[in-house]
Design a protein around this motif. Structure first.
Motif, PDB file in Angstrom:
ATOM      1  N   VAL A 159      13.461 -58.202  67.157  1.00  0.00           N
ATOM      2  CA  VAL A 159      14.533 -58.188  68.150  1.00  0.00           C
ATOM      3  C   VAL A 159      13.970 -58.617  69.497  1.00  0.00           C
ATOM      4  CG1 VAL A 159      16.316 -56.806  69.273  1.00  0.00           C
ATOM      5  CG2 VAL A 159      15.677 -56.316  66.909  1.00  0.00           C
ATOM      6  N   SER A 181      12.932 -51.319  72.148  1.00  0.00           N
ATOM      7  CA  SER A 181      12.653 -50.610  70.892  1.00  0.00           C
ATOM      8  C   SER A 181      13.931 -50.544  70.071  1.00  0.00           C
ATOM      9  CB  SER A 181      12.120 -49.197  71.167  1.00  0.00           C
ATOM     10  OG  SER A 181      13.069 -48.433  71.895  1.00  0.00           O
ATOM     11  N   TYR A 182      13.787 -50.355  68.771  1.00  0.00           N
ATOM     12  CA  TYR A 182      14.956 -50.327  67.896  1.00  0.00           C
ATOM     13  C   TYR A 182      14.631 -49.529  66.634  1.00  0.00           C
ATOM     14  CZ  TYR A 182      12.194 -54.441  66.626  1.00  0.00           C
ATOM     15  OH  TYR A 182      11.167 -55.290  66.335  1.00  0.00           O
ATOM     16  N   GLU A 220      13.091 -50.029  62.172  1.00  0.00           N
ATOM     17  CA  GLU A 220      12.272 -51.203  62.439  1.00  0.00           C
ATOM     18  C   GLU A 220      12.131 -52.089  61.202  1.00  0.00           C
ATOM     19  OE1 GLU A 220       8.612 -49.716  63.947  1.00  0.00           O
ATOM     20  OE2 GLU A 220       9.441 -49.183  65.907  1.00  0.00           O
ATOM     21  N   GLN A 238      21.459 -49.300  76.135  1.00  0.00           N
ATOM     22  CA  GLN A 238      21.508 -48.946  74.711  1.00  0.00           C
ATOM     23  C   GLN A 238      22.612 -49.769  74.059  1.00  0.00           C
ATOM     24  OE1 GLN A 238      21.308 -46.170  77.014  1.00  0.00           O
ATOM     25  NE2 GLN A 238      19.101 -46.311  76.692  1.00  0.00           N
ATOM     26  N   THR A 272      24.246 -51.102  69.984  1.00  0.00           N
ATOM     27  CA  THR A 272      24.248 -51.076  68.527  1.00  0.00           C
ATOM     28  C   THR A 272      24.596 -52.473  68.012  1.00  0.00           C
ATOM     29  OG1 THR A 272      24.921 -48.749  68.459  1.00  0.00           O
ATOM     30  CG2 THR A 272      25.247 -50.041  66.463  1.00  0.00           C
ATOM     31  N   ILE A 323      21.819 -51.208  63.685  1.00  0.00           N
ATOM     32  CA  ILE A 323      20.559 -50.758  64.272  1.00  0.00           C
ATOM     33  C   ILE A 323      20.807 -50.385  65.729  1.00  0.00           C
ATOM     34  CG2 ILE A 323      19.184 -52.189  62.727  1.00  0.00           C
ATOM     35  CD1 ILE A 323      18.635 -54.026  65.150  1.00  0.00           C
ATOM     36  N   VAL A 346      19.452 -50.307  69.455  1.00  0.00           N
ATOM     37  CA  VAL A 346      18.489 -51.005  70.298  1.00  0.00           C
ATOM     38  C   VAL A 346      18.467 -50.341  71.678  1.00  0.00           C
ATOM     39  CG1 VAL A 346      17.822 -53.214  71.311  1.00  0.00           C
ATOM     40  CG2 VAL A 346      18.921 -53.146  69.065  1.00  0.00           C
ATOM     41  N   SER A 347      17.277 -50.074  72.191  1.00  0.00           N
ATOM     42  CA  SER A 347      17.108 -49.468  73.508  1.00  0.00           C
ATOM     43  C   SER A 347      16.217 -50.364  74.361  1.00  0.00           C
ATOM     44  CB  SER A 347      16.487 -48.075  73.380  1.00  0.00           C
ATOM     45  OG  SER A 347      16.271 -47.497  74.653  1.00  0.00           O
TER      46      SER A 347
END
Length: 478
Positions: free
Chosen positions: A237, A253-254, A257, A291, A293, A314, A316-317
């Motif tokens: 990502v 980060s997600y 993974e 954040q 999705t 997933i 995702v941040s």
């Protein structure tokens, strides 16, 4: 003769009675009159059309169609009997009572046993009559067992996608799901498997199918299955865009993974990762953490699917950090001077270093390689004098920026004869000025001709004698 028959008549009658009794006693001892119990005996319902012709159905309540019987008779007769010699029936045409009781009759194939010799444990079959109903249900496939490692079921198609079920309306109303259950333990190739039907209520519990009728497939269905290979691959990502001024991208980060994918062997062998395009995460102009999705199914290659559809989303941040400043000191000796006119040089005077304020996140600044910072000065002037210029600063890759432009003061002066006598190696410190003595002589001549000497120049700079002297010195040096 008459006298003989009537003489002692009472005694004779008593003798006959005694003889009979003696015979009965003997017979009862040898072949007594007794009973024998038989169970269970299933009651057969007769003339059910009496109910069904009215568009209704019936259910037998509490197992009342199973009875036990006690049969009386001679021991010798009873000994020869078997449970199969008895037939129990409940005729709904002639023996129905109160719409919910049907009288039971039991007959025996042995003529020595009369109906009166048979005692029943119950006299009636208890029924409930209600409206009939019929409905179609989707058939879903239930997998029972773990397939071979590295495989999953791709498709499972029952031979009928719909099944019609008829029966009491109260039972039909309870049906919420119809499954065909197949055993798939160790399966690793395409095949057809026969499965049994399960009729379930809203709680997933089995519905009593005793009074249900299926159209087509009472004993189960065949299911054609295809198998796919599975593989666990990482997700990749990225992001696009630039945060608001004064802020910087810190990290992404997600979770999860990795995902498990499935597909044909030749297609899945080519997949090493699932790439989420940068455009999916746009941080342009943001100033706080983000954040998001993402549904990754849209990014799966052709012919590839997720092994578990619940892995489609997933989380995702993205962390955004406000930039900080770090002061970096650069010696003037590291400043690359460019475009110095021939015969001139740059003099920074008493300035020994400059200070740059580099902006970045805490992690970026901790990793900053100050030796990788390039600083240059583009002179851009042809006449001697004092100047102030903005330095060109090139920062390493990594999101760095300058808090503000940096200026430096310098003096552009003529090179002296001593500078002209320096070696080519020394000329490198002049950052691009030409050391050619011929050019210096020409420049000196030009200065005398145009009279563009600075006020600080000595009188000798303006005399032709000095010019001749410089020419002589240059010639001697050469």
């Amino acid at each position: 003769m008459k006298k003989m028959l009537t003489n002692n008549l009472g005694l004779k009658l008593l003798s006959v009675i005694g003889a009979i009794m003696l015979w009965l006693i003997v017979m009862n001892i040898d072949d007594p009159y007794t009973y024998r119990d038989f169970s269970p005996i299933q009651v057969t319902m007769l003339n059910e059309n009496v109910v069904t012709d009215q568009g209704k159905v019936y259910k037998i309540e509490d197992g009342s169609d199973v009875i036990s019987i006690r049969v009386w008779g001679k021991k010798s007769v009873l000994r020869e009997l078997d449970i199969t010699d008895f037939t129990a029936t409940a005729d709904m045409q002639k023996n129905i009572k109160y719409n919910d009781l049907v009288g039971i009759e039991v007959t025996c194939s042995n003529k020595n046993i009369r109906s009166a010799d048979i005692n029943l444990s119950r006299e009636n079959v208890v029924i409930s009559v209600e409206d009939a109903s019929s409905e179609q249900f989707n058939v879903v496939v239930k997998q029972n067992g773990k397939v071979a490692d590295g495989y999953m079921i791709g498709t499972a198609l029952p031979e009928q996608s719909l099944i019609q079920i008829s029966g009491p309306a109260s039972v039909i109303a309870k049906i919420k799901r119809v499954e065909v259950e197949i055993k798939t333990t160790g399966v690793n190739s395409d095949r057809t498997i026969h499965g049994k039907l399960n009729v379930l209520n809203s709680d997933g519990e089995a519905v009593d199918t005793t009074y249900l009728e299926y159209t087509g497939k009472n004993d189960g269905m065949d299911v054609a299955i295809t198998m796919l290979r599975t593989k666990t691959v990482p997700l990749s990502v990225g992001h696009t865009g630039t945060p608001e001024e004064g802020y910087s991208f810190s990290s992404i980060s997600y979770k999860p993974e990795t995902v498990m994918i499935a597909g044909a062997s030749d297609a899945i062998s080519k997949i090493t990762a699932i790439l989420i395009p940068d455009e999916a995460i746009n941080i342009d102009g943001v100033s706080e953490n983000q954040q998001q999705t993402i549904d990754i199914t849209q990014y799966l290659p052709d012919g590839i699917r997720l092994a578990d559809e619940t892995d489609a989303l997933i989380a995702v941040s993205v962390e955004i950090e406000k930039k900080q400043g770090k002061t970096v000191t650069i010696p003037v000796s590291r400043i690359g001077v460019q475009n110095v006119p021939a015969g001139m040089e740059v003099d920074f005077g008493d300035t020994s270093s400059i200070e740059l304020v580099v902006m970045g996140t805490s992690s970026e600044l901790a990793a900053l390689d100050t030796e990788a910072i390039a600083v240059t000065l583009d002179v851009g002037h042809t006449r001697a004098g004092n100047y102030t210029e903005t330095l060109n600063v090139t920062l390493p890759d990594g999101g760095y920026s300058l808090m503000q432009d940096v200026e430096i003061q310098y003096k552009l002066v003529k090179r002296t004869a001593a500078d002209d006598n320096k070696t080519t190696g020394d000329s490198s410190s002049t950052n691009g000025s030409t050391d050619s003595k011929k050019e210096n002589v020409s420049d000196a001549g030009n200065d005398n001709t145009t009279g563009n000497s600075t006020p600080d120049n000595t009188a000798g700079d303006n005399s032709s004698g000095d010019s001749a002297g410089e020419s002589k010195n240059d010639s001697a040096t050469e």
